[in-house]
Motif scaffolding. Structure first.
Motif, PDB file in Angstrom:
ATOM      1  N   LYS A 183       1.357   4.752   3.311  1.00 17.02           N
ATOM      2  CA  LYS A 183       0.643   5.611   2.371  1.00 17.02           C
ATOM      3  C   LYS A 183      -0.269   4.738   1.513  1.00 17.02           C
ATOM      4  N   GLY A 184      -1.451   5.244   1.268  1.00 17.16           N
ATOM      5  CA  GLY A 184      -2.414   4.494   0.470  1.00 17.16           C
ATOM      6  C   GLY A 184      -3.362   3.655   1.306  1.00 17.16           C
ATOM      7  N   ILE A 185      -3.033   3.437   2.573  1.00 16.92           N
ATOM      8  CA  ILE A 185      -3.917   2.700   3.478  1.00 16.92           C
ATOM      9  C   ILE A 185      -4.846   3.717   4.133  1.00 16.92           C
ATOM     10  N   ARG A 186      -6.132   3.477   4.064  1.00 13.22           N
ATOM     11  CA  ARG A 186      -7.124   4.384   4.644  1.00 13.22           C
ATOM     12  C   ARG A 186      -6.918   4.484   6.160  1.00 13.22           C
ATOM     13  N   ASP A 187      -7.062   5.699   6.690  1.00  7.94           N
ATOM     14  CA  ASP A 187      -6.840   5.970   8.105  1.00  7.94           C
ATOM     15  C   ASP A 187      -8.108   6.593   8.705  1.00  7.94           C
ATOM     16  N   ARG A 222      -2.618  12.143   9.625  1.00 13.58           N
ATOM     17  CA  ARG A 222      -2.354  10.709   9.730  1.00 13.58           C
ATOM     18  C   ARG A 222      -2.171  10.391  11.209  1.00 13.58           C
ATOM     19  N   ALA A 223      -2.804   9.339  11.674  1.00 15.94           N
ATOM     20  CA  ALA A 223      -2.690   8.921  13.067  1.00 15.94           C
ATOM     21  C   ALA A 223      -1.654   7.798  13.163  1.00 15.94           C
ATOM     22  N   TYR A 254       3.889  -4.524  15.280  1.00 19.81           N
ATOM     23  CA  TYR A 254       3.219  -3.846  14.168  1.00 19.81           C
ATOM     24  C   TYR A 254       2.999  -4.863  13.052  1.00 19.81           C
ATOM     25  N   ASN A 255       2.133  -4.508  12.112  1.00 14.75           N
ATOM     26  CA  ASN A 255       1.853  -5.367  10.968  1.00 14.75           C
ATOM     27  C   ASN A 255       2.616  -4.806   9.761  1.00 14.75           C
ATOM     28  N   PRO A 256       3.671  -5.474   9.313  1.00 17.55           N
ATOM     29  CA  PRO A 256       4.485  -4.938   8.221  1.00 17.55           C
ATOM     30  C   PRO A 256       3.749  -4.814   6.885  1.00 17.55           C
ATOM     31  N   VAL A 257       2.619  -5.451   6.761  1.00 16.23           N
ATOM     32  CA  VAL A 257       1.842  -5.355   5.527  1.00 16.23           C
ATOM     33  C   VAL A 257       1.188  -3.973   5.408  1.00 16.23           C
ATOM     34  N   ILE A 258       0.714  -3.439   6.537  1.00 20.42           N
ATOM     35  CA  ILE A 258      -0.005  -2.158   6.484  1.00 20.42           C
ATOM     36  C   ILE A 258       0.679  -1.013   7.220  1.00 20.42           C
ATOM     37  N   HIS A 259       1.698  -1.320   8.010  1.00 18.41           N
ATOM     38  CA  HIS A 259       2.345  -0.279   8.811  1.00 18.41           C
ATOM     39  C   HIS A 259       3.773   0.006   8.353  1.00 18.41           C
ATOM     40  N   ASP A 260       4.165   1.259   8.535  1.00 19.07           N
ATOM     41  CA  ASP A 260       5.553   1.658   8.475  1.00 19.07           C
ATOM     42  C   ASP A 260       6.005   1.847   9.916  1.00 19.07           C
TER      43      ASP A 260
END
Length: 84
Positions: A13-17, A40-41, A71-77
């Motif tokens: 959440k908060g990361i542009r998609d 959300r994709a 996955y990138n834990p900085v931007i992904h859940d």
């Protein structure tokens, strides 16, 4: 025993998609689905894991995703769950 393990990767959440924004603006809204307020994709992966328990299958997949940087834990859940 063979277990099916699903991995769902989505932007935090908060990361542009941009992909979801394009789908929403240029497809959904243009086709008259005005009640859809956001999209959300993400990515869906399905693994077949041969192990002795469902808990072990989940652990193997979680560990693999982290170690191989699936996955990138900085931007992904990430959500890891048994299929079905």
């Amino acid at each position: 025993m063979l277990y099916q393990v699903e991995v769902i990767i989505s932007l935090k959440k908060g990361i542009r998609d941009p992909e979801a924004e394009t789908i929403h603006k240029h497809l959904i809204l243009r086709k008259g689905f005005d009640s859809i307020k956001s999209v959300r994709a993400g990515k869906y992966l399905l693994f077949s894991v041969d192990t002795d328990s469902p808990e072990k299958a989940l652990e193997i997949v979680k560990t693999m995703c982290e170690k191989l940087r699936i996955y990138n834990p900085v931007i992904h859940d990430i959500e890891v769950r048994l299929s079905g």
